[in-house]
Design a protein around this motif. Structure first.
Motif, short mmCIF file in Angstrom:
data_model
loop_
_atom_site.label_atom_id
_atom_site.label_comp_id
_atom_site.label_asym_id
_atom_site.label_seq_id
_atom_site.Cartn_x
_atom_site.Cartn_y
_atom_site.Cartn_z
N ARG A 101 0.80 -1.22 0.00
CA ARG A 101 0.00 0.00 0.00
C ARG A 101 0.84 1.27 0.00
O ARG A 101 0.30 2.37 -0.19
CB ARG A 101 -0.90 0.00 1.23
CG ARG A 101 -1.93 -1.14 1.25
CD ARG A 101 -2.76 -1.06 2.51
NE ARG A 101 -3.73 -2.16 2.58
CZ ARG A 101 -4.56 -2.34 3.59
NH1 ARG A 101 -4.53 -1.51 4.63
NH2 ARG A 101 -5.41 -3.36 3.58
N LEU A 102 2.14 1.16 0.25
CA LEU A 102 2.98 2.36 0.26
C LEU A 102 3.17 2.94 -1.13
O LEU A 102 3.54 4.09 -1.29
CB LEU A 102 4.36 2.03 0.86
CG LEU A 102 4.39 1.63 2.34
CD1 LEU A 102 5.80 1.25 2.74
CD2 LEU A 102 3.88 2.76 3.21
N ARG A 103 2.91 2.12 -2.15
CA ARG A 103 3.11 2.56 -3.52
C ARG A 103 2.15 3.71 -3.84
O ARG A 103 0.93 3.57 -3.74
CB ARG A 103 2.90 1.41 -4.50
CG ARG A 103 3.25 1.74 -5.94
CD ARG A 103 2.98 0.57 -6.87
NE ARG A 103 3.93 -0.52 -6.63
CZ ARG A 103 3.61 -1.68 -6.11
NH1 ARG A 103 2.37 -1.91 -5.72
NH2 ARG A 103 4.52 -2.62 -5.94
N GLY A 104 2.72 4.85 -4.20
CA GLY A 104 1.92 6.01 -4.57
C GLY A 104 1.44 6.84 -3.40
O GLY A 104 0.85 7.90 -3.59
N GLN A 105 1.67 6.42 -2.16
CA GLN A 105 1.24 7.14 -0.97
C GLN A 105 2.46 7.71 -0.23
O GLN A 105 3.45 7.00 -0.06
CB GLN A 105 0.46 6.21 -0.04
CG GLN A 105 -0.79 5.62 -0.66
CD GLN A 105 -1.82 6.68 -0.98
OE1 GLN A 105 -1.97 7.65 -0.25
NE2 GLN A 105 -2.52 6.49 -2.09
N PRO A 106 2.40 8.97 0.20
CA PRO A 106 3.52 9.53 0.98
C PRO A 106 3.73 8.76 2.28
O PRO A 106 2.78 8.46 2.99
CB PRO A 106 3.08 10.97 1.25
CG PRO A 106 2.02 11.26 0.25
CD PRO A 106 1.33 9.96 -0.01
N ALA A 107 4.96 8.42 2.56
CA ALA A 107 5.33 7.73 3.80
C ALA A 107 6.27 8.64 4.57
O ALA A 107 7.33 9.01 4.07
CB ALA A 107 5.99 6.39 3.49
N SER A 108 5.88 9.01 5.78
CA SER A 108 6.64 9.98 6.57
C SER A 108 7.44 9.30 7.67
O SER A 108 7.07 8.22 8.16
CB SER A 108 5.71 11.03 7.18
OG SER A 108 5.02 11.73 6.17
#
Length: 356
Positions: A101-108
């Protein structure tokens, strides 16, 4: 660990042995290994080629101990071929996370830089591979460069104002002194015109006030011969805290190592960001420009040195002189504690004596 070359070599060896000795049963594992290597290689290469990783910000600044949030964004990385899988390592030393699910979503993630100056945060890494470890590929983001600013600590405003001979609104108790008269400059305030001279000579003359030139408190940061890096950092934090505290009381000047002129910090604090950044980059050993402080009024001499203070040898100047240092002098009163340092009088003004 990339097992691809070994798997390919083993498969080719088995095929060669099968052909050389007529052991046709060896063709099956040999060909299977070659095909498995080819499929893994193609899957991982395709996934890595379609992927991208970016991290923001690339350049940032943060005060010592203040959390800094970095954001990693992964794009692409999906392959229609089997075997390819991906994982993200947000920062060096962190455990890998499945891409999913990290694909395409900002991970901080949050870092807390310590120690002032320029620091580099190593890149985030995107890894691709197959379950057997036959083929692996990795992509890296840009590294982040962080300017770590010295920590600023709050100072008792009333006590600081009393030491400097001002009230809490920033007005100095001592009146501005007239140093000299100079020809009137068009545009200068009429309050500066010396009317007695104008009435006597018919020529407009302007008052040059010592308060304009030398009467703003001067903070001198002496980085020569510090006892160690830790005490120099304490002195820099004390300097930053005093600058901001005195700046809010009406303004001050700051003389940094290696600079020929003192910088002004007005009460609106407009120059504070630039001063804060310069303080972050102060290094030990830089000389001081003597002409920039020898005629100053109130001086706060900040030092991390154990040796005799140069201010003690000054002669013939008025105002108050104070030493700010991690090392307390037992024969002098302590007027204030600032960022792990003590503020002590070298030669006191009347207001400072009242505090002591």
């Amino acid at each position: 660990m990339n097992r691809g070359p070994g798997a390919l070599a083993l498969g080719l060896v088995l095929c060669l042995l099968a052909g050389a000795f007529g052991a046709f049963s060896l063709y099956i594992p040999g060909i299977a290994l070659v095909l498995l290597w080819a499929l893994a290689e193609a899957s991982v290469r395709l996934a890595a080629r379609r992927a991208g990783i970016a991290r923001e910000p690339v350049l940032a600044s943060a005060e010592e101990g203040t959390p800094l949030t970095l954001t990693v964004t992964v794009t692409g990385g999906a392959s229609r071929l089997p075997l390819a899988g991906g994982e993200l390592v947000r920062w060096p030393g962190a455990g890998p996370e499945p891409l999913g699910r990290l694909r395409g979503q900002p991970a901080s993630f949050v870092v807390r830089p310590s120690g002032r100056g320029r620091q580099t945060i190593a890149p985030s890494e995107l890894r691709f591979g197959d379950p057997l470890g036959i083929c692996t590929r990795s992509l890296s983001s840009h590294e982040a460069e962080v300017l770590v600013l010295p920590r600023v600590e709050r100072i008792d405003r009333a006590a600081l104002a009393q030491i400097l001979g001002a009230d809490e609104s920033g007005r100095r108790h001592a009146a501005a002194e007239v140093d000299a008269l100079r020809p009137y400059r068009p545009g200068a305030p009429a309050s500066r015109i010396h009317w007695r001279t104008a009435a006597r000579t018919g020529v407009l003359m302007e008052r040059s006030l010592s308060a304009e030139k030398d009467r703003l408190p001067l903070i001198v940061l002496d980085a020569r011969r510090p006892a160690d890096g830790g005490t120099l950092d304490m002195a820099v934090r004390a300097t930053a805290s005093l600058c901001l505290g005195i700046g809010r009381l009406g303004g001050c000047r700051l003389l940094l190592p290696g600079e020929q002129r003192a910088q002004r910090l007005e009460s609106d604090l407009s120059s504070w960001p630039g001063i804060h950044e310069r303080l972050a980059l102060v290094c030990a050993g830089s000389p001081l420009a003597r002409t920039a402080y020898e005629h100053a009024g109130i001086v706060l001499w900040v030092t991390a040195s154990l040796t005799a203070d140069p201010m003690l040898g000054r002669r013939g100047a008025g105002g108050g002189y104070f030493r700010v240092s991690p090392f307390t002098q037992e024969d002098r009163p302590v007027l204030m504690h600032v960022a792990g340092c003590t503020l002590q009088p070298i030669r006191q003004s009347g207001a400072a004596r009242a505090v002591a």
